[in-house]
Design an enzyme around this catalytic site. Structure first.
Site, short mmCIF file in Angstrom:
data_model
loop_
_atom_site.label_atom_id
_atom_site.label_comp_id
_atom_site.label_asym_id
_atom_site.label_seq_id
_atom_site.Cartn_x
_atom_site.Cartn_y
_atom_site.Cartn_z
N LYS A 157 1.11 -1.64 -0.12
CA LYS A 157 0.18 0.09 0.31
C LYS A 157 0.89 1.49 0.24
CE LYS A 157 -1.29 2.88 2.97
NZ LYS A 157 -1.85 3.87 2.81
N CYS A 198 13.05 10.35 7.04
CA CYS A 198 13.27 10.49 8.92
C CYS A 198 14.75 9.94 8.51
CB CYS A 198 13.00 8.63 8.06
SG CYS A 198 14.44 7.91 7.24
N GLU A 204 10.49 0.26 9.93
CA GLU A 204 10.68 1.43 10.21
C GLU A 204 10.68 2.86 10.28
OE1 GLU A 204 13.76 0.89 9.46
OE2 GLU A 204 13.83 -0.65 8.47
N GLU A 230 10.12 15.18 15.77
CA GLU A 230 10.46 15.17 14.37
C GLU A 230 9.69 16.35 14.56
OE1 GLU A 230 9.46 11.86 13.22
OE2 GLU A 230 10.49 11.45 11.36
#
Ligand code: NAI
Length: 780
Positions: A190, A297, A263, A392
């Protein structure tokens, strides 16, 4: 403008890449896409729009996948899997190679489509993303070819579900698809809702490559489609995305005997020492945090700069920031493209607006009038606890702090719940290579940043997730032992006491914590009987507090991880020697406890200790040959504190089979012995006491496995939990482990033969280690 004027101003004229071919491809599909299931597009269902973030213009209508769509895709993948797995490895290798070649052939179309859908500069998609995709398939063609000869004992998992984010849409597809297919699995993927187009184009390319129907299936949609895939009948989920969704997936897959790699997010430190090549360090930062709008990331989004050079470094950075060109991502001369979606832009703007702490510097470069753009930003003068230092941001915003000493740099770098990547700049090789092992991160770059390659493992520790992608270590996450699992036979409950007068409370029963025998916190103990009902002794009933104490002791002993492999081997040999000296006594104890002759189990236990003493200094890492000037070192590091529930099937050998690989690799551990036969473990305390094992490396807490498992899995300072208990504790452990994304290894109600090769080996060593990839400059 004359040429002379251009030379004077050094202004760039527009140099756009043509979008004609990519838009033509969309138009050929009437601007509307269904899913890719069983080798063809389905009829579109309810659709949503994917837009070009640089202009806001709609690009295509994409089908919102339902649970039914997901089920159809999983069914197709399931049907195709046995045939795909049975293909000779060479045939699978050829398919992967064909995918690599066709990626190269369609590179330009893929790059333009990626840039249109995602907003990243064409320079990035053309020169980084798409070449890395081709490299990934080509490298995995090689892994597919070599797999049967290198790992004849492993077999594919079955059908893998993959859920990926929007920042590297096609590259993340390659990272999931290539190892899944190389290992003999089929896949349902997906893509992210903002960036589904290159995945759909790739599906078409896979048909051109002759990939059999059903081997690759793509279901588009948002988070609800992702959640449906997690709930579907798949054997693995490979997820890349945010930590919050990762935690939800961990909880949703708990107890379902599924493989999982996560991850997740990061807030990666970027450490610049005062002897660094400052210009290179500036360039690295521009690449890491600004070229991709900070939407990477592992971006070095947390700058830590040594105090003496901080002002100079910040000044250089600001000068460079002001010169960055931000605008049309299809323009080849553009440095910074668009933020992927207005929602993401709002998130960044809100986070910065709500946290005015520190000095905010926004680059003077002009922003386009329309589209999702955010100026390159540097925030200095923050403290370690500032929200912006911890959270983040996932935008082109760099936060910065200063440090004085290398120790302080390491402490600040590790002061985060994440552990994805880290960068170190220093011209002093001693300093850089001293700091690299101390950083809590899955990847460390020395005097470089954001390097990736298919041969080098990538992935995080702590709340950045678990599992590696890339290299042999990444392939392992798509395989399982070929040996057929056997269902666990529940161990007969301890018989009723022959003598009802037998004491239920015994004050001599002890746990083993911090190198000392300790009374259980609650003071309770459990009588232990022979199969004939004879009282043999008492075992302490540990509780949550005892687990807390044991974890604390295990933490205090973490220096064990720094002991050399040779030293660890010596201690394991010594434990074996001491056990050997008491072999008869242990054999008799096992016979009393279980009714069977314990000689073979004691002998196997001594051998096992020798096996892991041998491995202590031989489970080496690797130096990966990556196609750049440098090396990627794959270092096997200890996981940290491992909590383990030991099996009942072999009360002594089981405990040793779990303890020995853990401590051989430098972990410390908290062991919960067999609940049926705990005395085999309590006798072992004395062996440990006489073997020079540093206090706290091994802690043993007897008691009810489910209660103790819950305490271990829910403990924020435990890094991994293993269970071989005869109770099926998988659901409980995996659900609790979602709290801080700790690694788990559970037996899902399956037994293991502990004597012989299935009771030891690389599988255990892999679970006892964390691969850290350290990129270092090397050669010309
Ligand atoms: P996200 O976690 O919201 O979405 C990622 C994917 O998960 C998308 O395909 C989304 O549709 C799907 N998803 C959302 N909710 C779901 C659910 N409940 N169940 C199953 N699937 C669900 O993350 P986002 O905002 O799209 O991506 C940015 C985040 O991803 C950042 O935090 C970033 O750090 C992380 N990331 C991590 C990477 C790594 O390699 N560790 C690489 C790229 C991004």
């Amino acid at each position: 403008m004359t040429i002379k004027e251009i030379f004077d101003s050094m202004a760039y004229g527009p140099a756009p890449e043509s979008a004609t071919e990519a838009l033509g491809w969309i138009a050929r599909h009437n601007g509307t896409f269904g899913h890719w299931i069983d080798g063809a597009f389905t009829k579109p269902g309810d659709t949503f729009t994917t837009a070009n973030p640089a202009t806001g213009e709609p690009l295509a209508r994409i089908t919102q996948g339902t649970a039914g769509d997901v089920a159809a895709a999983v069914k197709a993948a399931r049907r195709a899997q046995p045939g795909w797995a049975k293909l000779p490895a060479h045939q699978r290798a050829k398919h992967l190679y064909a995918l690599a070649r066709l990626t190269q052939k369609h590179a330009r179309l893929l790059a333009v489509l990626e840039t249109l859908d995602n907003g990243k500069p064409i320079r990035e998609s053309r020169d980084i993303d798409i070449p890395l995709v081709a490299r990934h398939f080509s490298y995995h063609a090689g892994l597919a070819q070599l797999l049967p000869s290198e790992h004849p004992d492993l077999t594919p998992l079955g059908v893998c579900g993959a859920i990926i984010p929007w920042n590297f849409p096609l590259l993340m597809l390659a990272w999931k698809l290539a190892p899944a297919l190389a290992a003999g699995n089929t896949i349902v993927l997906k893509p992210a809702e903002y960036t589904p187009l290159t995945a759909l184009l790739f599906a078409e390319i896979s048909r051109e490559a002759g990939l059999p129907k059903g081997v690759l299936n793509i279901v588009t949609g948002d988070g609800t489609t992702g959640a449906a895939l997690v709930e579907a009948e798949v054997d693995k989920i490979a997820f890349t995305g945010s930590t919050s969704v990762g935690k939800r997936i961990r909880a949703a897959t708990a107890g379902r005997a599924m493989a999982l790699t996560l991850e997740l997010g990061g807030k990666s430190p970027y450490i610049v020492f005062d002897d660094a090549d400052l210009d290179s360090a500036v360039e690295g930062l521009v690449d890491s945090i600004w070229f991709n709008q900070g939407q990477v990331c592992c971006a070095g989004s947390r700058l830590l700069v040594q105090e003496g050079i901080a002002d100079r470094f910040h000044a250089k950075l600001k000068r460079r920031m002001d010169g960055l060109r931000i605008g049309d991502p299809l323009d080849k001369a553009i440095d910074i493209g668009a933020i992927v979606d207005p929602i993401q832009l709002r998130t960044i703007t809100r986070l910065i607006g709500e946290n005015p702490e520190g000095d905010h510097y926004q680059a003077a470069c002009p922003l386009p009038a329309q589209g999702c753009f955010y100026p390159p930003t540097l925030i200095t003068g923050l403290s370690a606890a500032s929200t912006l230092m911890q959270e983040e941001i996932f935008g082109p915003v760099l936060v910065s702090m200063t440090f004085r000493t290398p120790e302080e740099a390491v402490a600040l770098a590790n002061n985060t719940r994440y552990g994805l990547a880290a960068t170190v700049w220093s011209e002093n090789i001693n300093l850089a290579l001293d700091v690299a092992p101390k950083l809590k991160a899955g990847v460390v770059w020395v005097n470089a940043t954001n390097l990736f390659d298919a041969a080098a493992g990538f992935g995080g520790v702590r709340e950045s997730g678990f599992g590696r992608e890339g290299g042999w270590e990444g392939l392992m996450a798509y395989l399982k032992p070929a040996a057929k699992p056997v269902a666990l036979k529940p161990v007969a409950p301890t018989p009723e006491p022959a003598n009802p007068e037998a004491p239920a409370l015994d004050r001599t029963a002890k746990l083993y914590i911090g190198g000392k025998q300790a009374r259980p916190d609650g003071g309770y103990s459990q009588p232990v009987y022979s199969p004939r009902g004879k009282l043999l002794g008492h075992a302490g009933i540990g509780n949550r507090k005892d687990i807390r104490n044991a974890v604390e002791a295990a933490h205090a002993a973490k220096g064990w991880g720094k002991a050399t492999g040779h030293n660890r081997a010596q201690i394991l040999y010594y434990i074996a020697e001491n056990l050997s000296a008491r072999a008869e006594e242990f054999s008799q104890r096992l016979k009393d406890l279980t009714g069977y002759n314990g000689t073979a189990e004691v002998e196997a236990s001594i051998q096992r200790l020798f096996t892991y003493a041998a491995w202590s200094d031989k489970f080496d890492g690797a130096a990966k040959s990556v196609p750049i000037r440098g090396l990627a070192l794959a270092m096997n590091e200890p996981v940290g504190v491992i909590g383990a529930l030991c099996p009942d099937e072999a009360p002594l050998l089981g405990l040793i089979s779990v303890m020995a690989p853990a401590i051989a690799m430098g972990n410390t551990c908290v062991l919960v012995p067999s609940a049926a036969y705990p005395l085999a473990a309590t006798d072992f305390y004395q062996v440990l006491d006489t073997s020079d094992l540093p206090a706290g490396v091994v802690n043993i807490v007897t008691g009810p496995p489910a209660d103790l498992a819950k305490s271990l899995a829910g403990h924020m300072d435990v890094d991994a939990v293993w269970s071989f208990s005869s109770q099926n504790l998988a659901t409980l452990i995996e659900r609790e482990a979602a709290l801080n994304v700790k690694r788990t290894w559970v037996n899902n109600g399956q037994a293991r033969t502990w004597i012989g090769p299935t009771g030891e080996g690389r599988e255990f060593l892999r679970h006892a280690t964390e691969v850290k990839t350290i990129w270092v400059p090397y050669g010309e």
